[in-house]
Write a protein that holds these residues in place. Structure first.
Motif, PDB file in Angstrom:
ATOM      1  N   THR A 116       0.855  -1.290   0.098  1.00  0.00           N
ATOM      2  CA  THR A 116       0.068  -0.150  -0.219  1.00  0.00           C
ATOM      3  C   THR A 116       0.856   1.225  -0.119  1.00  0.00           C
ATOM      4  O   THR A 116       0.242   2.532  -0.012  1.00  0.00           O
ATOM      5  CB  THR A 116      -0.821  -0.042   1.218  1.00  0.00           C
ATOM      6  OG1 THR A 116       0.079   0.213   2.341  1.00  0.00           O
ATOM      7  CG2 THR A 116      -1.766  -1.352   1.308  1.00  0.00           C
ATOM      8  N   CYS A 117       2.336   1.071   0.079  1.00  0.00           N
ATOM      9  CA  CYS A 117       3.126   2.233   0.175  1.00  0.00           C
ATOM     10  C   CYS A 117       2.644   3.059   1.509  1.00  0.00           C
ATOM     11  O   CYS A 117       3.060   4.238   1.666  1.00  0.00           O
ATOM     12  CB  CYS A 117       2.908   3.375  -1.025  1.00  0.00           C
ATOM     13  SG  CYS A 117       3.849   2.457  -2.474  1.00  0.00           S
ATOM     14  N   ALA A 118       2.093   2.236   2.476  1.00  0.00           N
ATOM     15  CA  ALA A 118       1.710   2.786   3.742  1.00  0.00           C
ATOM     16  C   ALA A 118       2.374   1.725   4.706  1.00  0.00           C
ATOM     17  O   ALA A 118       2.813   0.740   4.542  1.00  0.00           O
ATOM     18  CB  ALA A 118       0.412   3.373   3.904  1.00  0.00           C
ATOM     19  N   HIS A 119       2.068   2.000   6.023  1.00  0.00           N
ATOM     20  CA  HIS A 119       2.365   1.282   7.310  1.00  0.00           C
ATOM     21  C   HIS A 119       1.249   0.786   8.211  1.00  0.00           C
ATOM     22  O   HIS A 119       1.685   0.185   9.368  1.00  0.00           O
ATOM     23  CB  HIS A 119       3.490   1.691   7.790  1.00  0.00           C
ATOM     24  CG  HIS A 119       3.320   3.058   8.384  1.00  0.00           C
ATOM     25  ND1 HIS A 119       2.779   3.169   9.842  1.00  0.00           N
ATOM     26  CD2 HIS A 119       3.838   4.217   7.890  1.00  0.00           C
ATOM     27  CE1 HIS A 119       2.725   4.406   9.825  1.00  0.00           C
ATOM     28  NE2 HIS A 119       3.346   5.146   8.848  1.00  0.00           N
ATOM     29  N   SER A 120      -0.136   0.971   7.896  1.00  0.00           N
ATOM     30  CA  SER A 120      -1.066   0.686   8.722  1.00  0.00           C
ATOM     31  C   SER A 120      -0.927  -0.832   9.139  1.00  0.00           C
ATOM     32  O   SER A 120      -1.405  -1.227   9.986  1.00  0.00           O
ATOM     33  CB  SER A 120      -2.267   1.197   8.406  1.00  0.00           C
ATOM     34  OG  SER A 120      -2.409   0.652   7.111  1.00  0.00           O
TER      35      SER A 120
END
Length: 506
Positions: free
Chosen positions: A446-450
């Protein structure tokens, strides 16, 4: 984990090479005095237009905190790259200066370094060497009278540049104790850090050995995230130097590069984890990554032809270093080839002829036996099915380690089947209650880290280990890349792991 595309073609037709024995420059000792330094020079392999050379330096004089070796290559040879030293060449003069991790050289201590070079016409060996300006392999000058110990020190004298630096603490020697990894004092240790991808694919694609720099600065940047472990994926064909691998990227050159990276990781107090990522064997069935027989993609299982030999060689190389951890096989997926879970787990443990896989499989037991047969006592990790995401029957099919030094490896991404707390509690917690559990790869697309935030929170609450994929500067849209620069600048995905690691004591 799959990798961003590099080259669709493998490079074949590597030139055959000849092994050349060690050449030791003559040691001149007419007066019987020991040389101030001794250098052994050798050409370990040679092919049409190139060769691999090495030097082994022994310091017989006072301890030094840095060193620089010079010698002349008079046959027109040109050094192109090297390891374990900073190599340079001006005209015929070659200089090898220490790296930050191997500058201290005590009296009687030795250090080795290697290089690749081109040659044509002749490959004449050098005959004269100088270490920090002092001639080696010849009589040392008479020592001056020792200072009078009753003389008071001169406060105006500068510090002695030969004084060795303060020692830096290295990583611990680890072993399994119950469901924990512990050090020599019995203290529990968690493996927390990153993967450093590249060694599994660059060599087989003919581009190099690692993807991006693996110099001291780039390794230090990993340590600056408060990481204590670096997982290093490997390619068995490159380690073994098979004929289709370019010689400059395989065999002795590949092994030396891996050893040098391990040394750098250790110099910054981090645990090196060596892992077999890509292996030999043709598989074209369900979920095949490629149709190639060579080690150019992830195969469902390792093979009996090369993999036990690979692990015996790796284990022999590092068996005297208890700080190194072995991870048997990246992401097994015999469950995609076979029709039942029983067949898949039996194939995973025992190998042999497995339904749906056209080559003889090496099971996890075969690989453990190959490692322990060398006398190596290093901790071993074994990942489960479904690309190491399924540990549901890991305890049932657990292979036997005569040393009891075996841990479970697990991988998770947001798109895997077992990617929620309910699954983790039902399938991971029972495993973690009996053996150490290491999440060798965590990531998300997701190119995020959640998502990894949830993984890390679950693992932190239970004192378990995890490693982020991956310390490479890829576009995070094509693979979970932790950094945008090898100085440690995180991506929007990598920020999550960096901030979590920095918040932990280890």
């Amino acid at each position: 984990m799959r990798h961003p595309a590099r080259s669709p073609l493998l490079v074949f037709g590597a030139a055959a090479f000849a092994l050349v024995g060690t050449a030791v420059a003559p040691v001149v000792t007419a007066s019987g005095a020991a040389p101030a330094c001794t250098v052994e020079y050798s050409v370990t392999s040679q092919w049409d237009n190139g060769f691999q050379g090495s030097v082994n330096i022994t310091n017989n004089a006072a301890a030094v905190s840095s060193w620089s070796l010079t010698f002349d290559l008079v046959g027109g040879q040109k050094v192109t790259q090297g390891w374990n030293a900073k190599w340079s060449q001006s005209g015929t003069t070659v200089t090898a200066a220490n790296e930050s991790y191997n500058g201290s050289l005590g009296t009687g201590a030795s250090v080795g370094a290697g290089f690749l070079a081109s040659w044509s016409g002749s490959n004449t060996a050098p005959t004269a060497f100088r270490l920090n300006g002092t001639a080696c392999n010849v009589d040392s000058e008479p020592s001056p009278d020792p200072p009078d110990p009753t003389d008071p020190p001169d406060p105006t004298d500068p510090p002695d540049p030969t004084d060795p630096p303060d020692p830096t603490g290295g990583p611990p020697v680890l072993k399994v104790s119950g469901n924990k990894l512990v050090d020599e004092t019995g203290a529990t240790r968690r493996l927390l850090g990153v993967n450093r991808s590249g060694g599994e694919f660059m060599c087989v694609q003919g581009h190099g050995i690692f993807d991006g720099p693996v110099d001291d600065a780039s390794v230090k940047a990993i340590a600056d995230w408060n990481a204590n472990t670096v997982r290093i994926p490997l390619n068995e064909e490159c380690w073994l130097g098979l004929s289709h691998i370019k010689p400059e990227y395989g065999g002795a050159n590949y092994i030396a590069a891996v050893k040098a990276l391990v040394a750098k990781v250790k110099a910054h107090g981090m645990t090196p984890m060596l892992e077999l990522h890509w292996s030999h064997g043709q598989y074209t069935g369900n979920s095949a990554g490629c149709s190639d027989v060579y080690a150019s993609c992830q195969k469902p299982m390792p093979n009996m032809r090369y993999t036990p030999t690979f692990w015996a060689s790796v284990a022999s190389t590092f068996k005297d270093d208890g700080t190194v951890v072995f991870d048997l096989f990246n992401e097994p997926y015999p469950d995609r080839a076979t029709s039942t879970a029983t067949q898949a787990w039996t194939c995973w443990r025992d190998g042999g002829t497995c339904p749906g896989i056209g080559f003889e499989v090496a099971g996890m037991q075969d690989l453990i036996d190959a490692i322990r047969g060398t006398g190596a006592r290093n901790p071993i990790l074994a990942g489960g099915l479904a690309y190491a995401n399924d540990l549901s029957q890991w305890l049932t099919y657990k292979p036997t380690d005569p040393l009891g030094n075996l841990a479970a490896a697990w991988h998770v991404y947001n798109f895997n089947t077992c990617s929620n707390e309910s699954c983790w509690s039902s399938t991971l917690a029972p495993v973690a209650a009996q053996v150490p559990l290491v999440a060798g790869e965590i990531g998300e697309n997701t190119c995020a880290h959640s998502f990894i935030d949830r993984v890390m929170a679950w693992f932190d609450a239970r004192g378990l280990s995890y490693l982020g994929w991956t310390w490479n500067t890829w576009d995070c849209g094509s693979g979970p890349a932790l950094i945008s620069n090898y100085n440690g600048t995180p991506t929007s995905f990598g920020i999550g792991l960096r901030d979590r690691l920095r918040s932990l004591d280890g």
